[in-house]
Design a protein around this motif. Structure first.
Motif, mmCIF file in Angstrom:
data_model
loop_
_atom_site.group_PDB
_atom_site.id
_atom_site.type_symbol
_atom_site.label_atom_id
_atom_site.label_comp_id
_atom_site.label_asym_id
_atom_site.label_seq_id
_atom_site.Cartn_x
_atom_site.Cartn_y
_atom_site.Cartn_z
ATOM 1 N N ARG A 39 -4.781 -3.725 -9.184
ATOM 2 C CA ARG A 39 -3.871 -4.585 -8.415
ATOM 3 C C ARG A 39 -2.447 -4.571 -8.989
ATOM 4 N NH1 ARG A 39 -6.385 -10.176 -7.976
ATOM 5 N NH2 ARG A 39 -6.962 -9.728 -10.110
ATOM 6 N N LEU B 111 -7.533 2.832 -9.995
ATOM 7 C CA LEU B 111 -6.165 2.310 -10.004
ATOM 8 C C LEU B 111 -6.002 1.188 -8.976
ATOM 9 C CD1 LEU B 111 -4.068 5.580 -10.512
ATOM 10 C CD2 LEU B 111 -4.589 3.793 -12.191
ATOM 11 N N GLN B 112 -6.693 1.342 -7.859
ATOM 12 C CA GLN B 112 -6.696 0.295 -6.830
ATOM 13 C C GLN B 112 -7.145 -1.050 -7.416
ATOM 14 O OE1 GLN B 112 -6.274 1.339 -3.316
ATOM 15 N NE2 GLN B 112 -5.943 -0.848 -3.067
ATOM 16 N N ARG B 113 -8.178 -0.996 -8.248
ATOM 17 C CA ARG B 113 -8.738 -2.230 -8.817
ATOM 18 C C ARG B 113 -7.759 -2.974 -9.722
ATOM 19 N NH1 ARG B 113 -13.686 0.743 -9.887
ATOM 20 N NH2 ARG B 113 -13.183 0.757 -12.106
ATOM 21 N N LYS C 150 0.830 -1.219 0.000
ATOM 22 C CA LYS C 150 0.000 0.000 0.000
ATOM 23 C C LYS C 150 0.859 1.262 0.000
ATOM 24 C CE LYS C 150 -3.876 -2.080 -0.224
ATOM 25 N NZ LYS C 150 -4.510 -2.114 -1.562
ATOM 26 N N ARG D 62 -10.687 10.575 -5.288
ATOM 27 C CA ARG D 62 -11.246 9.294 -4.849
ATOM 28 C C ARG D 62 -11.516 8.363 -6.030
ATOM 29 N NH1 ARG D 62 -16.200 10.755 -2.351
ATOM 30 N NH2 ARG D 62 -14.959 12.315 -1.289
ATOM 31 N N PHE E 147 -0.138 7.208 -6.164
ATOM 32 C CA PHE E 147 -1.321 8.083 -6.122
ATOM 33 C C PHE E 147 -0.888 9.536 -5.865
ATOM 34 C CE2 PHE E 147 -4.296 4.496 -4.362
ATOM 35 C CZ PHE E 147 -4.236 3.869 -5.593
ATOM 36 N N LEU F 63 1.810 1.941 -3.514
ATOM 37 C CA LEU F 63 0.642 2.374 -4.274
ATOM 38 C C LEU F 63 0.268 3.822 -3.915
ATOM 39 C CD1 LEU F 63 -1.092 0.925 -6.345
ATOM 40 C CD2 LEU F 63 -2.738 0.413 -4.544
ATOM 41 N N LEU F 64 0.320 4.135 -2.610
ATOM 42 C CA LEU F 64 0.020 5.497 -2.181
ATOM 43 C C LEU F 64 1.055 6.474 -2.742
ATOM 44 C CD1 LEU F 64 -1.149 4.724 1.453
ATOM 45 C CD2 LEU F 64 -2.527 5.804 -0.361
ATOM 46 N N ARG G 119 -8.185 7.076 -7.485
ATOM 47 C CA ARG G 119 -7.597 6.054 -6.601
ATOM 48 C C ARG G 119 -8.390 4.745 -6.699
ATOM 49 N NH1 ARG G 119 -5.140 8.451 -1.009
ATOM 50 N NH2 ARG G 119 -3.730 9.961 -1.981
ATOM 51 N N ASN G 120 -9.698 4.861 -6.782
ATOM 52 C CA ASN G 120 -10.561 3.683 -6.848
ATOM 53 C C ASN G 120 -10.257 2.814 -8.064
ATOM 54 O OD1 ASN G 120 -13.748 2.824 -7.853
ATOM 55 N ND2 ASN G 120 -12.981 2.144 -5.881
#
Lengths: 260, 260
Positions: free
Chosen positions: B238, B234-236, B197, B228, B204, B200-201, B231-232
């Protein structure tokens, strides 16, 4: 396993073709393999076949011949110049191939892929499954177009699966999700039914009477356990009402022979 | 799907042949079908093939050719004069056929049959599966020798399944019981790993800084929801650790172009 009806087959394919996964063969070579893949599709109620750059002219008479009974699927197949064009309208695409070494992706079993495709179908979203050319499989570029890699778990020493069998595996898992056949069911001819306990006890008592009469239970103290064992094994046979009558006939017939 | 190694294949068949179901082909006609059945067996780690009165001379060169890679199974196949002789040493026998109309018997799915055979194997009791001749199937006399009828649930409008596919269906269900492949698994190249994380952060925040700088968030009150959403999505995706670095490079590269 026989049993084919052209009209019903085509109707079912058309129905199943509604939201079942689209089967996409990339650069298929032998028409015969395409035909056998169509049969495997129809076995499993799938109807939508797409071909990307088939090696031979299309329609292909070898494909039509090999599809016998499933040639409706061959005639309705769509041909595309690129894999991109063949998948353009789909929501999710699975690439059937061995587990990739140099790509980060989900690797799913046929069962897991079928469940995902089914869930997507329930939301009105259609999926497709890519199959590569015989022997060579899919290119990495085609695999990169897919949402996940689909790998059939098989004997690691012999994973080579022909095209129709690979198509059948996906279709089979898809069909099982829709199918409500009980895992085990007793088939019984229409003219009879399972015997009830009264009928079965009638047989037991008839048999035990005649055995008593014939001297079979001559060691009296052993009679209870012998009766129990005989009842136990006959119980396991799960007689029909008709079979109870047949066995009472057998007991009578054997006894008459003795009495004569 | 490629991947075959003769020696390993034969070793696996010998091992799998230990307690896997015996595949019994009654009056098989085309050698090619016998060979393809052998391939389907080896795909699923099965090794024991028995033939009852094959139409052509045995060994059959067409069977050997079609079995390519699985010819060890063909060479080890046993030939019998009667179905009774072919099943004599077995504990339970399943007859693959359509649901019978005039016989009282259990009708089981391939999955249920595989589970029963597996349970019996755990007690050291071996099972066999009977397959009838192409197109005609098993005779009623052969079905009457079986403990249960095995019917593959398929599109009722098109249940006609070729021999190799019928054999594959049983073998596939058997193999799945032994196999511990996870239904879904993330494949990742050896040289990388999933991003944590913190990484990843880092991506972001890098992206959001540059977007701020470029004027992308010019409607200030919308910035929180835009951040938001970005981030959502890009989070997906993985990201792997390597992919995070690649994307930071992309952000830097696009920003430099703008700054020049």
């Amino acid at each position: 396993m026989a049993g084919t009806d052209r009209t019903r087959a085509e109707a079912a394919a058309a129905a199943g073709g509604g939201m079942g996964p689209v089967i996409i063969l990339v650069e298929p070579q032998l028409g015969e393999n395409i035909g056998m893949a169509a049969r495997a599709m129809l076995n499993c109620g799938l109807g939508a076949l797409r071909l990307v750059r088939p090696r031979d002219d299309w329609p292909n008479r070898h494909a039509i011949a090999a599809a016998s009974g499933a040639d409706g699927i061959i005639h309705a197949a769509q041909v595309f110049e690129t894999t991109e064009a063949a998948i353009a309208d789909l929501k999710a695409v699975y690439a059937t191939t061995a587990r990739p070494r140099d790509m980060t992706t989900d690797v799913v079993t046929p069962g897991a892929a079928a469940r995902r495709m089914k869930d997507d179908a329930a939301s009105g979203l259609r999926s497709g499954v890519l199959f590569g050319k015989e022997a060579k499989g899919l290119t990495n570029d085609d695999v990169a177009l897919a949402d996940a890699v689909l790998t059939v778990p098989l004997n690691p020493a012999f994973t080579s699966l022909n095209l129709a069998q690979a198509v059948f595996t996906i279709g089979y898992e898809w069909y099982q999700l829709e199918d409500d056949t009980p895992a085990v069911e007793q088939a019984i001819p229409k003219e009879t039914r399972p015997a009830n306990k009264d009928e079965l006890l009638g047989l037991f008592e008839h048999l035990e009477r005649e055995l008593d009469d014939s001297g079979f239970f001559h060691v009296r103290e052993k009679k209870p356990i012998m009766v129990r064992n005989i009842r136990n094994v006959l119980q396991r046979a799960r007689f029909t009402e008709q079979e109870v009558r047949t066995f009472r006939g057998i007991v009578t017939s054997l006894s008459q022979k003795r009495k004569r």
